[in-house]
Design a protein around this motif. Structure first.
Motif, PDB file in Angstrom:
ATOM      1  N   ALA A 167      -3.476   4.719   3.522  1.00  0.00           N
ATOM      2  CA  ALA A 167      -4.491   3.721   3.811  1.00  0.00           C
ATOM      3  C   ALA A 167      -3.969   2.633   4.729  1.00  0.00           C
ATOM      4  O   ALA A 167      -3.048   1.918   4.387  1.00  0.00           O
TER       5      ALA A 167
ATOM      6  N   THR B 203       0.861  -1.174   0.000  1.00  0.00           N
ATOM      7  CA  THR B 203       0.000   0.000   0.000  1.00  0.00           C
ATOM      8  C   THR B 203       0.899   1.225   0.000  1.00  0.00           C
ATOM      9  O   THR B 203       2.044   1.149   0.411  1.00  0.00           O
ATOM     10  N   THR B 204       0.366   2.331  -0.471  1.00  0.00           N
ATOM     11  CA  THR B 204       1.096   3.577  -0.262  1.00  0.00           C
ATOM     12  C   THR B 204       0.858   3.939   1.177  1.00  0.00           C
ATOM     13  O   THR B 204       0.121   3.271   1.864  1.00  0.00           O
ATOM     14  N   GLY B 205       1.455   5.043   1.650  1.00  0.00           N
ATOM     15  CA  GLY B 205       1.170   5.469   3.025  1.00  0.00           C
ATOM     16  C   GLY B 205      -0.341   5.560   3.180  1.00  0.00           C
ATOM     17  O   GLY B 205      -1.065   4.879   2.506  1.00  0.00           O
TER      18      GLY B 205
END
Lengths: 212, 241, 261
Positions: free
Chosen positions: B240, B236-238
């Motif tokens: 979430a 995931t990106t940051g």
């Protein structure tokens, strides 16, 4: 301070550069998606998987710029276009990232799913195609999307192998008119114009898929 | 083979610039990441907006474009010329720092709220809560991603070769131009150099991770092989979580 | 106002909402200094919210909380009461300690650091003094040998006893206990309750407990409050509440809980 005349001249030229950028991104990304999935699956095979792993680690931890000029120089005598080389090198480089993403998705599929497949004696193409991958990929869609943006942002590197993308167009015109401020600022703005909305889309995707 | 042995000192000179850029870039990126990332977690809206604009702008623009901007455009509007090396450190630090800020922000937000509440119950100030309770726990979570980012930074330093600085990549380019050896060898040596540097960085980050996890009383993998295991890429990106 | 006649804690028509959900609806509640009070009732009836409001982890939507005759949820600006600032809260919540259901020990600190952190850094107690006090408190909870351990090396019951020591290290006048045994394995509950009984016997700290341990509530409390839907359904000494409850709501609740035991 801001040269409007020059801007008028710049924008259409930058748009042709953007078109090249988009081509490189879309085709390179398609390659990365397919190749990455293949790598992720092969990595589960014992010995071959180990070798593939070392090769992908090597590609992933070395600069894509060097890989670009390397392959470009090697094929200097062939008639493959620089854009094609760019697409292939970017695609291969990013497949090492997408492979990791697929892998984590595959590992995230519950063990019971594999066991259930075994219990039903499903053939392996059904195990992968109907059970594992649909669950794995759904979860990693946002992460894959991130690499689409990342790849788009790496396309200025194609400048180094004389692909006429945006930065190279800006560089040419900026040099011709001795004005680089407008040229490079507009390139930066163009990147923002694409990157910020796509980041928003990815965040939406995360919210939608992460909950599952 | 003779070529490789004779050329190694020159490669090493180039590698020194690569190392220097990685080091200074990483320091700048780290400071920016911690400051801006922490700003992104405070209640004050203006502070959060500043943090968001910084991350979106410097994540959104490619490092090479930033480098051209600092290297060529900056002087036109300010009349102040940055050395290419300084421009490169700025471009790389700002770019990677923006990614790092997201990591810091989401790691801080991932520390259970109950930890902050327990700190409030002990009447700790915001600064103490953040420094002594929240950050040490977030730190363990940040490190693996920081490991990936420092490798991205190291790889990105190669862009200075386009502007004529003699780093590891430029040394290889020059050898190829002068045709003293075949293209394959010339670039293979440079690539192996980057690969080895990356392995050193991976080991260093692993050691930091072990220390951080030990401090949290978590079990650590103390095998020698574990040190070389590359950090896995986040899915995931940051944000979430 | 004589400090002796004034209740130590006073909830004056306190309202607390989470979104559309009204948890406390104009609650009035007094607790005297040194009193041991137990809050019982079905979950979601607002008991824990009362503790969280007192610890300033939540803020009131209406009404005022008073502690020691002074406004607590609010402060005076001129003659007017305005919501308390963080600075004001930091000055006034010093006197309150809390033990949480999930312990909430700091995993990045040893047991000793957990217990000395508050006294040293928010009360300004010298390090050695705080450390000596930590040893005493850990002896009291029977964990002196774990002083240099990490929280992750302790069982749940041990962690909760450390958390009690940590709260006491602040020398609170008021101790809030939020379902402190609910997260524990059954065989560890007794050890924690014994420690709390000892505190009740040895100190004059005002205690507010939210608990489902009815035997414990009967033993230690001076007064029991039965909560239902954000209001006090009934209150009184434990003998009356447990022996002769007046309200139907209390009867059915106690029947359900005691049968379960």
């Amino acid at each position: 301070m801001w040269d409007v005349e020059f801007t008028r001249l710049l924008i259409p030229a930058l748009l042709t550069g953007l078109w090249v950028t988009v081509q490189a991104t879309v085709l390179g990304y398609a390659l990365a998606l397919v190749l990455g999935l293949a790598v992720a699956m092969v990595r589960r095979v014992k010995v071959v998987g180990g070798i593939v792993f070392v090769v992908t680690e090597f590609i992933r931890t070395t600069p894509v710029l060097v890989q670009l000029v390397f392959i470009f120089s090697l094929s200097a005598l062939s008639d493959v276009s620089p854009l094609t080389i760019g697409i292939v090198v970017l695609g291969v480089h990013y497949s090492t990232y997408t492979a990791e993403v697929y892998r984590s998705g595959i590992e995230g599929v519950a063990k019971g799913q594999w066991e259930a497949c075994r219990a039903l004696s499903l053939p392996s193409h059904r195990v992968w195609g109907a059970v594992v991958l649909p669950q794995a990929i759904r979860k990693v869609i946002p992460a894959l999307g991130n690499y689409l943006i990342a790849m788009f942002k790496d396309t200025p590197l194609l400048f180094a192998i004389s692909v006429p993308e945006m930065l190279s167009v800006a560089n040419d015109l900026g040099g011709q008119y001795f004005r680089s401020f407008e040229a490079y600022t507009l390139v930066g703005a163009a990147f923002l114009l694409v990157a910020v909305p796509s980041a928003v889309v990815i965040r939406r995707l995360e919210r939608r898929y992460a909950a599952v | 083979m003779d070529f490789v042995i004779n050329a190694l000192p020159l490669y090493w000179e180039g590698a020194l610039l690569t190392i220097r850029l990685t080091l200074f870039g990483a320091v700048l990126a780290f400071v920016l990441a911690v400051v801006v990332g922490t700003l992104g977690t405070v209640r004050n809206r203006t502070a959060r907006a500043v943090a968001m604009v910084y991350t979106e702008v410097f994540r959104g623009v490619a490092a090479l474009v930033l480098l051209y901007w600092f290297g060529y455009s900056f002087v036109e509007i300010t009349g102040f010329r940055l050395t290419t090396e300084f421009a490169a450190i700025l471009a790389l630090g700002l770019n990677i720092g923006a990614y790092g800020a997201e990591v810091v922000r989401s790691s801080i937000n991932a520390v259970p709220r109950a930890q902050t509440e327990a700190a409030v119950a002990l009447n700790m100030t915001w600064w103490r809560r953040t420094r002594l309770v929240v950050f040490p726990q977030a730190w363990a979570q940040m490190l693996p991603t920081f490991g990936n980012l420092v490798i991205e930074l190291m790889k990105a330093t190669a862009i200075v070769s386009i502007l004529g600085l003699t780093d590891l990549t430029k040394v290889a380019n020059d050898f190829r131009a002068s045709a003293v050896a075949d293209t394959f060898t010339v670039y293979a040596v440079a690539l192996v150099g980057y690969f080895l540097f990356a392995q050193v960085l991976i080991v260093l980050v692993r050691l930091l991770e072990r220390r951080a996890n030990r401090k949290l009383g978590r079990p650590t993998d103390d095998s020698l092989l574990g040190l070389l295991r590359p950090p896995s890429i986040g899915t995931t990106t940051g944000g979430a979580r | 106002m004589e400090p002796g006649n004034e209740p130590l804690i006073k909830f004056d028509s306190v309202v607390k909402r989470f979104g559309d959900n009204v948890v406390l609806d104009g609650l009035d509640l007094d607790v005297n200094a040194g009193e041991r009070v137990t809050l019982i009732g079905p979950s979601g009836s607002g008991k824990t919210t009362i503790l969280r409001l007192l610890m300033t982890l939540e803020h009131v939507n209406g009404g005022t909380i008073w502690v020691g005759g002074r406004p607590f949820s609010h402060m005076y600006r001129g003659d007017k009461l305005v919501p308390a600032s963080e600075k004001y809260l930091r000055e006034h919540r010093k006197t309150i300690g809390m033990v949480f259901q999930q312990f909430n020990l700091f995993p990045n600190m040893t047991v000793r650091k957990n217990v000395t952190e508050g006294p040293v850094h928010s009360l300004g107690v010298p390090k050695e003094e705080a450390s000596e006090r930590a040893v005493e408190l850990l002896e009291m909870v029977g964990l002196a040998d774990k002083i240099d351990a990490h929280p992750t090396q302790l069982s749940g019951g041990q962690q909760q006893r450390v958390a009690i020591a940590r709260a006491l290290a602040m020398r609170p006048e008021i101790l809030l206990l939020d379902e402190v045994t609910s997260a524990l394995d059954p065989e560890l509950v007794a050890g924690v309750l014994d420690v709390l009984r000892e505190i009740a016997r040895e100190t004059d700290i005002t205690m507010l407990c939210v608990t489902h341990e009815m035997a414990f509530a009967r033993d230690v409390s001076d007064r029991v409050f039965m909560f239902d839907a954000g209001r006090i359904a009934e209150s009184g000494p434990p003998e009356q509440i447990f022996g002769d409850p007046h309200e139907d709501r209390t009867k059915s609740f106690l029947k359900a809980v005691l049968e379960h035991d």
